[in-house]
Design an enzyme around this catalytic site. Structure first.
Site, mmCIF file in Angstrom:
data_model
loop_
_atom_site.group_PDB
_atom_site.id
_atom_site.type_symbol
_atom_site.label_atom_id
_atom_site.label_comp_id
_atom_site.label_asym_id
_atom_site.label_seq_id
_atom_site.Cartn_x
_atom_site.Cartn_y
_atom_site.Cartn_z
ATOM 1 N N ASP A 255 0.836 -1.204 0.000
ATOM 2 C CA ASP A 255 0.000 0.000 0.000
ATOM 3 C C ASP A 255 0.873 1.257 0.000
ATOM 4 O OD1 ASP A 255 0.848 -0.092 2.624
ATOM 5 O OD2 ASP A 255 -1.148 0.167 3.510
ATOM 6 N N SER A 256 2.208 1.067 0.042
ATOM 7 C CA SER A 256 3.126 2.182 -0.218
ATOM 8 C C SER A 256 2.845 2.781 -1.595
ATOM 9 C CB SER A 256 4.591 1.724 -0.133
ATOM 10 O OG SER A 256 4.798 0.582 -0.935
ATOM 11 N N ASP B 265 -1.219 -6.150 -0.446
ATOM 12 C CA ASP B 265 -1.382 -5.492 0.860
ATOM 13 C C ASP B 265 -2.850 -5.133 1.099
ATOM 14 O OD1 ASP B 265 0.163 -4.834 3.018
ATOM 15 O OD2 ASP B 265 1.092 -3.079 2.086
ATOM 16 N N LYS C 217 -1.128 -9.351 2.899
ATOM 17 C CA LYS C 217 -0.386 -8.872 4.077
ATOM 18 C C LYS C 217 -1.272 -7.891 4.822
ATOM 19 C CE LYS C 217 3.161 -5.761 3.788
ATOM 20 N NZ LYS C 217 2.619 -4.664 4.621
ATOM 21 N N GLU D 110 -1.338 -5.328 8.670
ATOM 22 C CA GLU D 110 -0.508 -4.724 9.713
ATOM 23 C C GLU D 110 -1.133 -4.922 11.092
ATOM 24 O OE1 GLU D 110 0.229 -0.609 8.787
ATOM 25 O OE2 GLU D 110 1.026 -1.075 6.798
ATOM 26 N N GLU E 197 9.274 -3.899 10.474
ATOM 27 C CA GLU E 197 9.654 -2.588 9.905
ATOM 28 C C GLU E 197 10.177 -1.648 10.987
ATOM 29 O OE1 GLU E 197 6.861 -0.834 7.191
ATOM 30 O OE2 GLU E 197 7.962 1.068 7.120
HETATM 31 O O1 KIV Z 1 3.554 -1.114 1.573
HETATM 32 C C1 KIV Z 1 4.727 -1.518 1.554
HETATM 33 O O2 KIV Z 1 5.489 -1.292 0.608
HETATM 34 C C2 KIV Z 1 5.196 -2.277 2.700
HETATM 35 C C3 KIV Z 1 6.653 -2.577 2.772
HETATM 36 C C4 KIV Z 1 7.405 -1.366 3.143
HETATM 37 C C5 KIV Z 1 6.940 -3.715 3.683
HETATM 38 O O3 KIV Z 1 4.431 -2.621 3.539
#
Ligand code: KIV
Length: 289
Positions: free
Chosen positions: A57-58, A96, A125, A127, A194
């Protein structure tokens, strides 16, 4: 290697069970995970032989220009997961789950995870620590593998008071180890760590049977992840200390576009060779000749 129908050797796809056993203390090679958000990015990282492509989600910050990751929703994530999956990478595609896609209810979590799987991810993934155990168990119960993510969790930006290194106090260290154990027991096949001190990441890595993948978490994790745009030098955000730039593609791209603009303005582009011509007709000279 596996064989396709025509008996050609094709590289085997990286699977969740293959990732789950990649502990360095068992002699495994460190895992390599890199983000990608579209088909060309996925082709670049897959050809480089990474194990996992993370559609993180970056995306919200790196590609869509937001200041944090909170703006992005499941539909947008699915759009980019699908673009990555269309490049058919050998690497495991992990999507994500964005903020608010698994926070309101467990049912939401399952449905949104399924949306990313239907878009082409092979795992998701999310969090958070112990508080995520019910939703992790429910998503895994729906046959969707889950990667955990603890430490600096960007979706908790406002609770943390900014993008801050976590686990610097003794009680925070214990909390991180407890979180990691709880997520591993709930069935996560790997954990992202992280922005935490290296020795804390080592304690977490020692405490769990599944691989840890670090970003700003020192050298003792079972693998490392970087954001593609950071490692290529395409990012505009100030590089955190853990980013190593392996190229300066942003500057190289600006040089290339500047040269194009100058060629157009000075009449050097396009040339006759770069133009189409009527068959058997004399090629005209450049304008003004
Ligand atoms: O969203 C992302 O790119 C991440 C990584 C930094 C692990 O969660």
């Amino acid at each position: 290697m596996a064989l396709d129908g025509k008996e050609n050797a094709v590289p085997e796809q990286v699977t969740v069970p293959a990732v789950r056993v990649r502990k360095r203390r068992l002699g495994a090679e460190p895992l390599v995970m890199v983000t990608a958000y579209d088909a060309p990015g996925a082709r670049i990282v897959d050809r480089a032989g990474v194990d996992i492509v993370l559609v993180g989600d970056s995306l919200a910050m790196v590609v869509l220009g937001h200041d944090d990751t909170l703006a992005i929703d499941t539909a947008t994530m699915a759009h980019h997961v699908a673009a990555v999956a269309r490049s058919r990478p050998r690497a495991l595609v992990v999507g994500d789950l964005p903020w608010m896609s698994y926070h309101v209810s467990v049912d939401d979590g399952i449905r949104n995870a399924a949306t990313l799987i239907r878009a082409g991810a092979r795992a998701v993934k999310l969090e958070g620590g112990r508080q995520r155990v019910p939703v992790v168990e429910a998503i895994i119960g729906a046959e969707i593998p889950v990667m955990g993510h603890i430490g600096l969790t960007p979706q908790s930006l406002h609770v943390m008071g900014g993008f801050k290194v976590q686990g610097r106090q003794r009680d925070a260290v214990e909390a991180l180890v407890d979180d990691a154990r709880a997520l591993a027991e709930a069935g996560c096949f790997a954990l992202v760590l992280e922005a935490m001190p290296d020795v804390v990441a080592r304690s977490v890595t020692d405490a769990v049977p599944v691989p840890t993948i670090g970003i700003g978490a020192g050298p003792w994790c079972d693998g490392q992840v970087l954001v593609l745009h950071d490692l290529l030098g395409l990012g505009e955000r100030g590089d955190p200390r853990f980013v190593r730039r392996y190229a300066n593609l942003g500057a190289a791209a600006t040089v290339a576009v500047t040269a194009f603009a100058a060629d157009v303005r000075d009449g050097r582009y396009p040339s006759a060779d770069e133009s189409y011509h009527i068959i058997e007709e004399t090629v005209p000279g450049p304008p003004g000749s």
